[in-house]
Scaffold this motif. Structure first.
Motif, PDB file in Angstrom:
ATOM      1  N   ALA A  29       0.778  -1.203  -0.089  1.00  0.00           N
ATOM      2  CA  ALA A  29      -0.030   0.097   0.070  1.00  0.00           C
ATOM      3  C   ALA A  29       0.819   1.384  -0.080  1.00  0.00           C
ATOM      4  O   ALA A  29       0.499   2.091  -0.615  1.00  0.00           O
ATOM      5  N   LEU A  30       1.857   1.067   0.850  1.00  0.00           N
ATOM      6  CA  LEU A  30       2.903   2.413   0.531  1.00  0.00           C
ATOM      7  C   LEU A  30       3.618   2.584  -0.705  1.00  0.00           C
ATOM      8  O   LEU A  30       3.680   3.577  -1.365  1.00  0.00           O
ATOM      9  N   ALA A  32       2.179   1.809  -3.344  1.00  0.00           N
ATOM     10  CA  ALA A  32       1.052   2.109  -4.237  1.00  0.00           C
ATOM     11  C   ALA A  32       0.902   3.721  -3.922  1.00  0.00           C
ATOM     12  O   ALA A  32       0.776   4.639  -5.014  1.00  0.00           O
ATOM     13  N   VAL A  33       0.896   4.124  -2.904  1.00  0.00           N
ATOM     14  CA  VAL A  33       0.511   5.642  -2.459  1.00  0.00           C
ATOM     15  C   VAL A  33       1.780   6.500  -2.996  1.00  0.00           C
ATOM     16  O   VAL A  33       1.611   7.540  -3.819  1.00  0.00           O
ATOM     17  N   VAL A  34       2.944   6.056  -2.926  1.00  0.00           N
ATOM     18  CA  VAL A  34       4.228   6.773  -3.364  1.00  0.00           C
ATOM     19  C   VAL A  34       3.954   6.923  -4.916  1.00  0.00           C
ATOM     20  O   VAL A  34       4.322   7.844  -5.606  1.00  0.00           O
ATOM     21  N   THR A  35       3.853   5.743  -5.425  1.00  0.00           N
ATOM     22  CA  THR A  35       3.710   5.861  -7.067  1.00  0.00           C
ATOM     23  C   THR A  35       2.302   6.646  -7.444  1.00  0.00           C
ATOM     24  O   THR A  35       2.514   7.497  -8.591  1.00  0.00           O
ATOM     25  N   VAL A  36       1.250   6.391  -6.843  1.00  0.00           N
ATOM     26  CA  VAL A  36       0.247   7.522  -7.284  1.00  0.00           C
ATOM     27  C   VAL A  36       0.577   9.110  -7.065  1.00  0.00           C
ATOM     28  O   VAL A  36       0.304   9.823  -7.904  1.00  0.00           O
ATOM     29  N   LEU A  37       1.117   9.276  -6.042  1.00  0.00           N
ATOM     30  CA  LEU A  37       1.664  10.580  -5.785  1.00  0.00           C
ATOM     31  C   LEU A  37       2.820  11.024  -6.983  1.00  0.00           C
ATOM     32  O   LEU A  37       2.635  12.172  -7.267  1.00  0.00           O
ATOM     33  N   GLY A  52       8.756   4.499  -6.260  1.00  0.00           N
ATOM     34  CA  GLY A  52       8.015   4.278  -5.044  1.00  0.00           C
ATOM     35  C   GLY A  52       8.523   2.909  -4.304  1.00  0.00           C
ATOM     36  O   GLY A  52       8.748   2.953  -3.302  1.00  0.00           O
TER      37      GLY A  52
END
Length: 114
Positions: A29-30, A32-37, A52
């Motif tokens: 999840a972390l 994924a969050v960094v990748t989306v940002l 990410g």
């Protein structure tokens, strides 16, 4: 002890598999969050995913400190349980702590005859 549903009984920590699964999901999840940002900032997908992955490792050491502590405790508990089981198995294989039926029927002689 676990309940019939497979969940840990009240007051017990989840097992090793559940803790590892939770930790893996949190790390993913972390990432994924960094990748989306990074994607929102206009970075290409492959570069965002690589960044990410790289950024999530040190960030997870800080963010998931408590979860890592639970994982370490679960690993230690599992390691201790396995070493106790291994020692018990080795003792049984050596014949320690097990009485044969022959030992019970005849007392051992010390080599002297009466």
């Amino acid at each position: 002890m676990t309940s019939p549903t497979g969940r840990p009984a009240a007051g017990q920590r989840p097992g090793l598999a559940a803790t590892v699964g939770l930790y893996v999901l949190a790390r993913l999840a972390l990432v994924a969050v960094v990748t989306v940002l990074m994607l929102l900032a206009g970075t290409p997908l492959l570069i965002a995913l690589l960044i990410g992955l790289i950024v999530a490792l040190p960030l997870s050491m800080v963010v998931f400190r408590g979860l890592r502590g639970r994982l370490d405790a679960a690993l230690s508990e599992s390691r201790n349980r396995r070493s106790q089981e291994r020692a018990a198995l080795r003792a049984r294989l050596r014949g320690e702590g097990v009485q044969n039926s022959d030992d019970l029927s005849e007392p051992k002689s010390d080599g002297r005859e009466s």
